[in-house]
Write a protein that holds these residues in place. Sequence first.
Motif, short mmCIF file in Angstrom:
data_model
loop_
_atom_site.label_atom_id
_atom_site.label_comp_id
_atom_site.label_asym_id
_atom_site.label_seq_id
_atom_site.Cartn_x
_atom_site.Cartn_y
_atom_site.Cartn_z
N PRO A 162 0.83 -1.21 0.00
CA PRO A 162 0.00 0.00 0.00
C PRO A 162 0.86 1.26 0.00
N THR A 163 0.50 2.22 -0.83
CA THR A 163 1.16 3.52 -0.83
C THR A 163 0.59 4.36 0.31
N PRO A 164 1.21 5.51 0.62
CA PRO A 164 0.63 6.38 1.65
C PRO A 164 -0.82 6.76 1.35
N GLU A 165 -1.16 6.97 0.07
CA GLU A 165 -2.54 7.29 -0.28
C GLU A 165 -3.46 6.10 0.00
N ASP A 166 -2.99 4.88 -0.34
CA ASP A 166 -3.79 3.70 -0.05
C ASP A 166 -3.99 3.53 1.45
N LEU A 167 -2.92 3.74 2.22
CA LEU A 167 -3.02 3.59 3.66
C LEU A 167 -4.01 4.58 4.26
N GLN A 168 -3.97 5.80 3.79
CA GLN A 168 -4.91 6.79 4.30
C GLN A 168 -6.35 6.43 3.95
N ARG A 169 -6.55 5.88 2.77
CA ARG A 169 -7.89 5.46 2.38
C ARG A 169 -8.38 4.33 3.28
N LEU A 170 -7.49 3.36 3.58
CA LEU A 170 -7.87 2.27 4.47
C LEU A 170 -8.19 2.78 5.86
N LEU A 171 -7.42 3.75 6.34
CA LEU A 171 -7.69 4.32 7.65
C LEU A 171 -9.01 5.06 7.68
N ASP A 172 -9.31 5.80 6.60
CA ASP A 172 -10.58 6.54 6.55
C ASP A 172 -11.76 5.58 6.54
N VAL A 173 -11.66 4.51 5.77
CA VAL A 173 -12.74 3.54 5.71
C VAL A 173 -12.90 2.85 7.06
N GLY A 174 -11.78 2.50 7.69
CA GLY A 174 -11.85 1.87 9.01
C GLY A 174 -12.51 2.76 10.05
N GLU A 175 -12.22 4.06 9.99
CA GLU A 175 -12.83 4.98 10.95
C GLU A 175 -14.32 5.11 10.71
N LEU A 176 -14.74 5.13 9.43
CA LEU A 176 -16.16 5.20 9.14
C LEU A 176 -16.90 3.96 9.63
N GLY A 178 -16.18 2.40 12.33
CA GLY A 178 -16.09 2.33 13.78
C GLY A 178 -14.78 1.81 14.33
N PHE A 179 -13.76 1.66 13.47
CA PHE A 179 -12.46 1.16 13.91
C PHE A 179 -11.35 2.08 13.41
N PRO A 180 -11.15 3.23 14.05
CA PRO A 180 -10.05 4.11 13.63
C PRO A 180 -8.71 3.42 13.84
N GLY A 181 -7.82 3.52 12.83
CA GLY A 181 -6.51 2.88 12.90
C GLY A 181 -6.48 1.48 12.33
N MET A 182 -7.62 0.95 11.88
CA MET A 182 -7.67 -0.41 11.33
C MET A 182 -7.37 -0.37 9.83
N ILE A 183 -6.47 -1.26 9.39
CA ILE A 183 -6.07 -1.27 7.97
C ILE A 183 -6.35 -2.62 7.31
N GLY A 184 -7.15 -3.47 7.94
CA GLY A 184 -7.49 -4.74 7.30
C GLY A 184 -7.67 -5.86 8.30
N SER A 185 -8.00 -7.03 7.80
CA SER A 185 -8.18 -8.23 8.61
C SER A 185 -7.20 -9.29 8.13
N ILE A 186 -6.64 -10.06 9.07
CA ILE A 186 -5.64 -11.06 8.75
C ILE A 186 -6.15 -12.45 9.15
N ASP A 187 -5.85 -13.43 8.29
CA ASP A 187 -6.26 -14.81 8.59
C ASP A 187 -5.52 -15.74 7.63
N CYS A 188 -5.70 -17.06 7.82
CA CYS A 188 -5.03 -18.08 7.00
C CYS A 188 -6.07 -19.04 6.42
N MET A 189 -5.74 -19.61 5.28
CA MET A 189 -6.54 -20.66 4.67
C MET A 189 -5.61 -21.77 4.19
N HIS A 190 -6.19 -22.94 3.88
CA HIS A 190 -5.41 -24.09 3.45
C HIS A 190 -5.73 -24.41 2.00
N TRP A 191 -4.66 -24.61 1.20
CA TRP A 191 -4.76 -24.91 -0.22
C TRP A 191 -4.32 -26.36 -0.43
#
Length: 331
Positions: A162-176, A178-191
């Motif tokens: 993510p570029t700084p612009e992408d990061l800011q967009r993720l932060l803005d969406v996370g704040e809207l 209800g999670f200010p400072g959130m930039i995504g969700s992390i998890d694992c899957m099996h292939w």
Amino acid sequence: MSSSSSDEVDEAFEEMFDEQLDNFIDSIIEIQANKPKRRAYIERNREQGHKQLWNDYFSEEPTYLPDMFRRRFRMNKPLFFRIVDRLSNEVPYFQQRRNAQGRYGLSALQKSTEAICMLAYGQSGDTYDEYLRLGESTALLRLENFTEGIIQLFGDEYLRRPTPEDLQRLLDVGELRGFPGMIGSIDCMHWEWKNCPTAWRGQYTRGSAKPTIVLEIVASHDLWIWHAFFGLPSTLNDINVLDQSPVFDDILHGRAPKVNFKVNNHTYRLAYYLTDGIYPKWSTFIQSIRLPQGPKAELFAERQESTRKDVERAFGVLQSRFAIVKNPARH
């Protein structure tokens, strides 16, 4: 005496001739046995395959409308044309050429359609032979060159941090949400790994299941998978995978972008991810509350669990749109 000597010479000559003839025949048989067999040539009439594909989907009055194209190709027609145009202009493998007889080879439409269908449906290479007019070995080669071409042409735009612009967009969406400072969700899957070597099956198998490889991703609300870590055996859980994952390398090396946000009048300088309960209690991970007590805790648990579904939805879309991920990987 003269006659007896002549007979002996004739017999010796015949024996020598027979021996040389036998050796010559044996050498011919050996050469033919070791000579690689040529594949049987099948005239597939590839021109007919291109013409039928063009009339069905790409002519001015196609047989199938754009909504059917979108459903069958898992993408809209302008995006498909963008991919085919760049591949045919910038990747030599997808440029249509004439052979020594002056006959044109497979078109870029045929090559790209076959590769996209294999990615979308995860079927064998000869599934599309009767329609697109290309064999299994050719189809597998097309798929390999298609994926390499996509990485070469679109990797800088889509396979990046993510570029700084992408990061800011993720932060803005996370704040809207209800999670200010959130930039995504992390998890694992099996292939599933169909062709896992026998010597490695114990390392890549959990219990009585089939061998699988772990894929760790970080996904945002718009299904953007901007972190992927793939290749570890399935006997490792999410914490073991996290220990080897490069997801925090930027933070460890001081290259992480600066983030400032406030929660309950406390200032925080690190972004965080939403996770499930198996991940450690770190400041960069926010889990749900297992047994919420009171309206606030119940509201937080509900919002966290619903928002964390972003990564689960990304896994679902990845496996449904690209069935080659869900099925045992041939390559």
